[in-house]
Design an enzyme around this catalytic site. Structure first.
Site, mmCIF file in Angstrom:
data_model
loop_
_atom_site.group_PDB
_atom_site.id
_atom_site.type_symbol
_atom_site.label_atom_id
_atom_site.label_comp_id
_atom_site.label_asym_id
_atom_site.label_seq_id
_atom_site.Cartn_x
_atom_site.Cartn_y
_atom_site.Cartn_z
ATOM 1 N N HIS A 26 -14.325 100.269 -3.982
ATOM 2 C CA HIS A 26 -13.774 100.986 -5.133
ATOM 3 C C HIS A 26 -14.894 101.336 -6.110
ATOM 4 O O HIS A 26 -16.065 101.005 -5.891
ATOM 5 C CB HIS A 26 -12.612 100.211 -5.755
ATOM 6 N N HIS A 29 -17.401 98.641 -7.156
ATOM 7 C CA HIS A 29 -18.459 98.353 -6.171
ATOM 8 C C HIS A 29 -19.499 99.468 -6.179
ATOM 9 O O HIS A 29 -20.704 99.225 -6.112
ATOM 10 C CB HIS A 29 -17.882 98.256 -4.751
ATOM 11 N N CYS A 134 -9.327 79.049 -8.171
ATOM 12 C CA CYS A 134 -8.747 80.398 -8.110
ATOM 13 C C CYS A 134 -9.242 81.046 -6.833
ATOM 14 O O CYS A 134 -10.461 81.233 -6.660
ATOM 15 C CB CYS A 134 -9.146 81.229 -9.321
ATOM 16 N N CYS A 137 -11.143 84.440 -7.270
ATOM 17 C CA CYS A 137 -12.543 84.271 -7.700
ATOM 18 C C CYS A 137 -13.334 83.467 -6.671
ATOM 19 O O CYS A 137 -14.557 83.457 -6.724
ATOM 20 C CB CYS A 137 -12.658 83.472 -8.991
ATOM 21 N N CYS A 151 -6.058 81.807 -14.475
ATOM 22 C CA CYS A 151 -7.461 82.162 -14.256
ATOM 23 C C CYS A 151 -7.878 83.177 -15.325
ATOM 24 O O CYS A 151 -7.177 84.166 -15.547
ATOM 25 C CB CYS A 151 -7.624 82.762 -12.861
ATOM 26 N N HIS A 154 -8.495 86.767 -13.367
ATOM 27 C CA HIS A 154 -7.390 87.438 -12.681
ATOM 28 C C HIS A 154 -6.048 87.264 -13.365
ATOM 29 O O HIS A 154 -5.055 87.878 -12.951
ATOM 30 C CB HIS A 154 -7.320 86.967 -11.220
ATOM 31 N N LYS A 302 -10.924 95.379 -15.906
ATOM 32 C CA LYS A 302 -11.843 95.433 -14.779
ATOM 33 C C LYS A 302 -11.067 95.916 -13.559
ATOM 34 O O LYS A 302 -9.946 95.489 -13.323
ATOM 35 C CB LYS A 302 -12.401 94.044 -14.498
ATOM 36 N N LYS A 305 -8.612 94.822 -6.872
ATOM 37 C CA LYS A 305 -7.393 94.906 -6.082
ATOM 38 C C LYS A 305 -6.300 94.071 -6.750
ATOM 39 O O LYS A 305 -5.138 94.470 -6.815
ATOM 40 C CB LYS A 305 -7.673 94.376 -4.676
HETATM 41 N N1 MSP Z 1 -18.582 88.467 -2.878
HETATM 42 C C1 MSP Z 1 -18.840 88.209 -4.248
HETATM 43 C C2 MSP Z 1 -20.322 88.400 -4.557
HETATM 44 C C3 MSP Z 1 -21.246 87.566 -3.744
HETATM 45 S S1 MSP Z 1 -22.897 87.933 -4.079
HETATM 46 C C4 MSP Z 1 -23.748 86.724 -3.325
HETATM 47 C C5 MSP Z 1 -18.034 89.158 -5.119
HETATM 48 N N2 MSP Z 1 -17.603 90.267 -4.527
HETATM 49 S S2 MSP Z 1 -16.733 91.417 -5.225
HETATM 50 O O1 MSP Z 1 -16.532 92.392 -4.211
HETATM 51 O O2 MSP Z 1 -15.578 90.857 -5.832
HETATM 52 O O3 MSP Z 1 -17.541 92.011 -6.408
HETATM 53 C C6 MSP Z 1 -18.925 92.005 -6.411
HETATM 54 C C7 MSP Z 1 -19.484 92.722 -7.574
HETATM 55 O O4 MSP Z 1 -19.030 94.063 -7.618
HETATM 56 C C8 MSP Z 1 -19.167 92.236 -8.971
HETATM 57 O O5 MSP Z 1 -19.791 91.116 -9.352
HETATM 58 C C9 MSP Z 1 -19.721 93.390 -9.735
HETATM 59 O O6 MSP Z 1 -21.111 93.375 -9.686
HETATM 60 C C10 MSP Z 1 -19.221 94.539 -8.897
HETATM 61 N N3 MSP Z 1 -17.982 94.995 -9.447
HETATM 62 C C11 MSP Z 1 -16.735 94.796 -8.970
HETATM 63 N N4 MSP Z 1 -15.863 95.392 -9.807
HETATM 64 C C12 MSP Z 1 -16.525 95.962 -10.827
HETATM 65 C C13 MSP Z 1 -16.184 96.730 -11.928
HETATM 66 N N5 MSP Z 1 -14.942 97.061 -12.201
HETATM 67 N N6 MSP Z 1 -17.201 97.172 -12.720
HETATM 68 C C14 MSP Z 1 -18.511 96.912 -12.440
HETATM 69 N N7 MSP Z 1 -18.851 96.176 -11.426
HETATM 70 C C15 MSP Z 1 -17.880 95.675 -10.620
HETATM 71 O O7 MSP Z 1 -17.854 88.878 -6.286
#
Ligand code: MSP
Length: 512
Positions: A26, A29, A134, A137, A151, A154, A302, A305
């Site tokens: 999304h 990411h 959680c 998380c 949490c 979330h 934020k 999903k």
């Molecule tokens: N799998 C773990 C990270 C492990 S790293 C060794 C994780 N994954 S995640 O898919 O949930 O999200 C990873 C990262 O994506 C977040 O920490 C952030 O850097 C980025 N983002 C996810 N959603 C975001 C936003 N809405 N805005 C900006 N960054 C975001 O956490």
């Protein structure tokens, strides 16, 4: 041993977080990944030997539950989602050198080596965990962390878990971490995030559980196969297993320590507290740097999903174009702060900076050269009034990329576009007669455009290459090297200019 000399490029190793495969890629990411990509591209441009890593986080309870819900085995489920990330990154022109999946064998080998090293150092011990967890998380919480019993991220209920786990003795690392940060005061950017980390360490560090034994989707501990590694211990290790820890010492030694882990603020504790302690325990150096971004919020929340406010970045690419989208992500929000994604903001940024500034400059230059210089470009003047603004733009752009501030770097580059448009407006070449005076102005504008193209190329690589070709420059812009390539006077002149279609036609707000 090879000693670095002036001719040996500096190595630059940068990473994105690895993304959970419970959700499709999304905008959140894409945000972190595009910032990391532009930074990696910038470092290639300044001649560094870049290694840029991204990947997917595929183990743990959250993935197991998502797989169960989809009626698939966890591996099959991960296999169905991981390629969506690889495809999204291809569409967003992400230039990673490697993509690691935590279900790969090279990762398993490295994680077990890391676990064993911490265990042999006496930092992993069996204990009983009883507390709150959680799953979204994949993190443990205390009662104090909760917000209205939920949490804090979330806003959903946490689970009570009690099991025999192995614990990492993080509590032994407080002083060592504080000393390390005192010795490396610039390692976290933006600097205000450092205070958060120091504050957290000073509160006193609790040991954390690094294994689970109530489910099996993970990597077994090498000394006790009844337990699997906690997903964060597994995930953080990707940064070393991908570069050969446990499988290729030479490669590992040539890349580690990492120059920047780019992460979101939500995962700062894992990255800036747990991870350096784990590395210290295993006898490895901590990272050199962390660049911590804020969240890209949608409707003030934020994107996730779990929250249900997901925006698909590929839809936005279809709408505004690849570089229009990349530019928005990089330019709109200072890195570190939260940003609010709005469709109006996307269109507004596109119209003001790309259509009205960059696109307009290119179209003015190519139209006048087409009409009044027979389509052949004049050369710039060595003492052009644009030489100084160009040098300032170069200096400022370089400084801001070095601070990992893409929005400010682009702002500095756009100053040169503005200065060049103003120079054209003052000289009005579209009204002037052909001749040396007009040629001088147009040569200067073309040179400024050439420099802008190079400086903007990490952000908008495809468009920069197109403009490069339209103004008659040969080869790939990615082969240019700073600072030589952006010294004033590099545009040769005497080459055919291709007018082409408008690069950034103005957009109207649609009913989206
Ligand atoms: N799998 C773990 C990270 C492990 S790293 C060794 C994780 N994954 S995640 O898919 O949930 O999200 C990873 C990262 O994506 C977040 O920490 C952030 O850097 C980025 N983002 C996810 N959603 C975001 C936003 N809405 N805005 C900006 N960054 C975001 O956490």
């Amino acid at each position: 041993m090879v000693t670095p000399s002036e001719n040996t490029p500096a190595k630059f190793y940068a990473t994105t977080p690895i993304y959970y495969v419970n959700a499709k890629p999304h905008l959140g990411h894409a945000y972190t990944t595009i910032i990391s990509d532009a930074l990696a591209r910038w470092h290639r441009l300044i001649g560094d030997d870049v290694h840029f890593l991204t990947g997917t986080d595929e183990h743990g309870l959250k993935i197991q539950q998502a797989a169960d819900a989809a009626g698939l085995a966890p591996q099959a489920f991960a296999d169905s989602i991981a390629p969506l990330f690889a495809e999204a990154w291809a569409k967003l022109n992400i230039s990673h050198d490697d993509f690691i999946r935590t279900t790969e064998q090279r990762h398993r080998v490295g994680v077990q080596k890391l676990l064993q090293a911490c265990y042999d150092n006496g930092d992993i011990e069996l204990d009983t965990y009883s507390g709150l967890y959680c799953v979204a998380c994949e993190a443990y919480f205390t009662e104090d962390d909760l917000v209205e019993g939920n949490c804090p991220i979330h806003k959903k209920p946490v689970e009570h878990v009690e099991e025999e786990n192995y614990f990492f003795r993080l509590s032994r690392y407080g002083d060592r971490l504080l000393q390390w940060y005192r010795d490396h005061p610039n390692s976290i950017v933006p600097d205000y995030r450092m205070n958060e980390v120091i504050g957290f360490i000073k509160q006193g560090l609790l040991d954390f559980s690094i294994s689970r034994n109530s489910f099996s989707w993970g990597i077994e501990l090498p000394w006790d196969s009844k337990h699997i590694a906690y997903v964060w211990f597994d995930a953080l290790a990707n940064y070393i297993t991908a570069i050969g820890y446990g499988t290729d010492d030479e490669m590992f030694n040539s890349h580690w320590p990492v120059d920047y882990h780019l992460i979101g603020k939500d995962i700062i504790r894992f990255h800036c507290v747990y991870w350096p302690a784990m590395l210290m325990s295993a006898g490895l150096e901590p990272p050199k740097g962390w660049a911590v971004g804020g969240w890209l919020l949608v409707g003030g929340e934020k994107m996730s999903k779990t929250t249900g406010n997901v925006v698909n970045p590929l839809d936005l690419v279809d709408d505004i174009g690849l570089d229009g989208f990349r530019y928005y992500v990089l330019a709109e929000t200072p890195y570190g702060a939260d940003g609010d994604f709005t469709y109006e903001g996307l269109i507004g940024r596109y119209n003001s900076d790309l259509a009205n500034n960059l696109g307009n400059l290119l179209s003015r230059v190519s139209t006048v050269v087409g009409k009044k210089c027979n389509g052949m470009s004049p050369a710039p003047q060595s003492d052009s009034p644009l030489a100084l603004p160009a040098a300032e733009a170069v200096r400022e752009t370089m400084a801001r990329w070095a601070d990992v501030q893409p929005s400010r770097a682009l702002e500095a580059t756009w100053q040169l576009i503005r200065a060049t448009n103003a120079y054209l407006e003052n000289n009005e070449p579209w009204k002037a007669e052909p001749g040396p005076a007009l040629d001088a102005v147009m040569g200067d504008a073309l040179e400024a455009l050439r420099i802008v193209c190079i400086l903007a190329s990490p952000a908008i690589p495809e468009t920069a290459q197109t403009i490069w070709e339209r103004i008659g420059m040969p080869g790939q812009i990615t082969d240019q090297r700073l600072p030589l390539a952006v010294a004033w006077g590099g545009y040769p002149g005497g080459i055919a200019i291709d007018k082409g279609e408008p690069l950034f036609p103005r957009r109207k707000l649609t009913e989206n």
